[in-house]
Design an enzyme around this catalytic site. Structure first.
Site, PDB file in Angstrom:
ATOM      1  N   ASN A  40      31.798  46.741  49.583  1.00 10.31           N
ATOM      2  CA  ASN A  40      32.825  46.440  50.583  1.00 10.31           C
ATOM      3  C   ASN A  40      32.957  47.686  51.456  1.00 10.31           C
ATOM      4  O   ASN A  40      33.609  48.652  51.063  1.00 10.31           O
ATOM      5  CB  ASN A  40      34.157  46.103  49.887  1.00 10.31           C
ATOM      6  CG  ASN A  40      35.268  45.860  50.893  1.00 10.31           C
ATOM      7  OD1 ASN A  40      35.029  45.835  52.103  1.00 10.31           O
ATOM      8  ND2 ASN A  40      36.482  45.689  50.388  1.00 10.31           N
ATOM      9  N   LYS A  42      34.522  47.990  54.098  1.00 12.21           N
ATOM     10  CA  LYS A  42      35.821  48.042  54.788  1.00 12.21           C
ATOM     11  C   LYS A  42      35.601  48.369  56.272  1.00 12.21           C
ATOM     12  O   LYS A  42      34.616  47.914  56.858  1.00 12.21           O
ATOM     13  CB  LYS A  42      36.753  49.028  54.076  1.00 12.21           C
ATOM     14  CG  LYS A  42      36.865  48.700  52.576  1.00 12.21           C
ATOM     15  CD  LYS A  42      37.922  49.452  51.837  1.00 12.21           C
ATOM     16  CE  LYS A  42      37.922  49.025  50.372  1.00 12.21           C
ATOM     17  NZ  LYS A  42      38.944  49.681  49.576  1.00 12.21           N
ATOM     18  N   HIS A 124      41.734  40.412  49.207  1.00 11.07           N
ATOM     19  CA  HIS A 124      41.689  41.839  48.883  1.00 11.07           C
ATOM     20  C   HIS A 124      43.091  42.420  48.984  1.00 11.07           C
ATOM     21  O   HIS A 124      43.880  42.010  49.846  1.00 11.07           O
ATOM     22  CB  HIS A 124      40.742  42.557  49.849  1.00 11.07           C
ATOM     23  CG  HIS A 124      40.436  43.954  49.404  1.00 11.07           C
ATOM     24  ND1 HIS A 124      41.317  44.999  49.602  1.00 11.07           N
ATOM     25  CD2 HIS A 124      39.372  44.479  48.739  1.00 11.07           C
ATOM     26  CE1 HIS A 124      40.795  46.099  49.089  1.00 11.07           C
ATOM     27  NE2 HIS A 124      39.618  45.813  48.557  1.00 11.07           N
ATOM     28  N   GLU A 126      44.180  45.025  50.207  1.00  6.79           N
ATOM     29  CA  GLU A 126      44.525  45.568  51.537  1.00  6.79           C
ATOM     30  C   GLU A 126      44.937  44.434  52.479  1.00  6.79           C
ATOM     31  O   GLU A 126      45.813  44.620  53.329  1.00  6.79           O
ATOM     32  CB  GLU A 126      43.339  46.382  52.087  1.00  6.79           C
ATOM     33  CG  GLU A 126      43.207  47.705  51.346  1.00  6.79           C
ATOM     34  CD  GLU A 126      41.787  48.252  51.242  1.00  6.79           C
ATOM     35  OE1 GLU A 126      40.919  47.831  52.023  1.00  6.79           O
ATOM     36  OE2 GLU A 126      41.557  49.097  50.352  1.00  6.79           O
ATOM     37  N   GLU A 198      40.732  44.115  40.744  1.00  7.54           N
ATOM     38  CA  GLU A 198      40.846  45.374  41.472  1.00  7.54           C
ATOM     39  C   GLU A 198      42.278  45.893  41.350  1.00  7.54           C
ATOM     40  O   GLU A 198      43.147  45.515  42.170  1.00  7.54           O
ATOM     41  CB  GLU A 198      40.507  45.168  42.956  1.00  7.54           C
ATOM     42  CG  GLU A 198      39.066  44.802  43.200  1.00  7.54           C
ATOM     43  CD  GLU A 198      38.561  45.350  44.539  1.00  7.54           C
ATOM     44  OE1 GLU A 198      37.460  45.915  44.543  1.00  7.54           O
ATOM     45  OE2 GLU A 198      39.278  45.239  45.552  1.00  7.54           O
ATOM     46  N   GLY A 204      40.433  53.393  46.030  1.00  9.52           N
ATOM     47  CA  GLY A 204      40.375  54.538  46.935  1.00  9.52           C
ATOM     48  C   GLY A 204      41.123  55.759  46.438  1.00  9.52           C
ATOM     49  O   GLY A 204      41.364  56.690  47.200  1.00  9.52           O
ATOM     50  N   SER A 244      37.495  52.605  42.603  1.00 11.43           N
ATOM     51  CA  SER A 244      36.952  53.934  42.322  1.00 11.43           C
ATOM     52  C   SER A 244      35.756  53.901  41.372  1.00 11.43           C
ATOM     53  O   SER A 244      35.619  54.774  40.502  1.00 11.43           O
ATOM     54  CB  SER A 244      38.051  54.863  41.781  1.00 11.43           C
ATOM     55  OG  SER A 244      39.050  55.063  42.772  1.00 11.43           O
TER      56      SER A 244
HETATM   57  P1  13P Z   1      37.025  52.043  46.195  1.00  9.74           P
HETATM   58  O1  13P Z   1      35.715  51.853  45.500  1.00  9.74           O
HETATM   59  O2  13P Z   1      36.977  52.946  47.373  1.00  9.74           O
HETATM   60  O3  13P Z   1      38.115  52.396  45.234  1.00  9.74           O
HETATM   61  O4  13P Z   1      37.443  50.605  46.807  1.00  9.74           O
HETATM   62  C1  13P Z   1      37.414  49.503  45.970  1.00  9.74           C
HETATM   63  C2  13P Z   1      37.638  48.291  46.768  1.00  9.74           C
HETATM   64  O5  13P Z   1      38.699  48.103  47.334  1.00  9.74           O
HETATM   65  C3  13P Z   1      36.531  47.345  46.884  1.00  9.74           C
HETATM   66  O6  13P Z   1      36.940  46.152  47.455  1.00  9.74           O
END
Ligand code: 13P
Length: 290
Positions: A40, A42, A124, A126, A198, A204, A244
């Site tokens: 992903n 993003k 997700h 976010e 997640e 992140g 992460s």
């Molecule tokens: P990170 O791997 O940066 O923690 O992000 C995970 C994520 O949100 C994947 O969709």
């Protein structure tokens, strides 16, 4: 008394094999789809970076399906860079559930398929936190994605305060149940569905869930899926861990019996790290299809 799933499956297999005179169930590994390594990206990377990443990405290792979810505008760029390769799939990070119309700035499932996507990330954290997507909206998108031939990766996960309050499983149950409730009968082909655990506190932050936490959540989700679709079908739904994930922590997470792959943010922006994650998943899969 607690029985392990493997023991129960082995027992069922033995009984069926005996009953059918040797023509029993195929071995467990033949009934499992490949593990999924999903990137992903993003809102990161420009066309040049994305093109180079895709062009230089090594072949998907045995037993692993590789998926890239770039920003929508880069889907055609990545598709072109991948050329005729079939070992890497493309996915979108979001979509609008309506087929067309006055939705400024949005993309429909059909447009994303047209740009090369065969998967889509749904719900997700976010999107939930920053774009006010409720469980009901997520459910609508899940149902629409399946209807529109996009394979959904449904994301669920608790915040840190929810975990501290002991609400993790209640949150997971609600997010999963509300989303699945939107699905019309008949049940979808389980191999088309992925669920990503997640935990919001791990995204992140550099603070990943432990293998025990990831396994516990993944097993819980599989159990709920089993209650909804039947346990044999639930075994074929891929459950991913995201939050992460790095080459350093991946082996322990990949060894979890209910973790069928990763949804990777930060580490997926580095081709070398992403490839290392693929090798780890492949090793955990025994180097072949499960
Ligand atoms: P990170 O791997 O940066 O923690 O992000 C995970 C994520 O949100 C994947 O969709």
């Amino acid at each position: 008394m607690n029985y392990r799933r493997e023991d129960i499956e082995a027992l069922v297999r033995a009984v069926v094999t005996e009953t059918l005179g040797g023509a029993g169930l195929p071995p467990a590994e033949k009934r499992q789809p490949k593990r999924l390594l999903a990137a992903n990206w993003k809102m990161n990377l420009l066309a040049t970076d994305a093109r180079r990443f895709a062009a230089e990405l090594s072949a998907a290792p045995p037993g692993v399906e590789v998926l890239l979810c770039p920003p929508h505008i880069l889907l055609p760029v990545v598709r072109e860079a991948l050329g005729t390769r079939r070992d890497v799939s493309l996915g979108a990070q979001n979509f609008h559930p309506e087929p067309r119309g006055a939705f400024t700035g949005e993309h429909s499932a059909e447009q994303l398929r047209d740009a090369g996507a065969s998967f889509v990330i749904v719900g997700h954290s976010e999107r939930r936190a920053l774009f006010a997507e409720t469980d009901l909206v997520v459910g609508t998108k899940l149902a629409r994605a399946l209807r529109e031939n996009l394979r959904p990766i449904l994301c669920v996960g608790e915040t840190l305060s929810q975990r501290r309050d002991g609400a993790t499983f209640r949150v997971l149950r609600t997010q999963l149940d509300v989303a699945l409730a939107a699905l019309p009968a008949p049940a979808p082909e389980p191999a088309l569905l992925c669920v990503a655990y997640e935990p919001v506190w791990a995204i992140g932050t550099g603070l990943n869930a432990t293998a025990a936490q990831a396994q516990e959540a993944a097993a819980f989700l599989r159990e709920r899926l089993g209650e909804r679709f039947g346990h044999a079908a639930a075994r074929r739904v891929r459950i991913l861990y995201g939050g992460s994930v790095t080459p350093e922590n991946a082996a322990a997470l990949a060894a979890c019996p209910d973790v069928d792959g990763f949804l990777v943010g930060t580490a997926s922006l580095s081709r070398e790290k992403f490839e290392a994650l693929g090798r780890t998943l492949s090793a955990a899969a025994g180097g072949g299809d499960r």
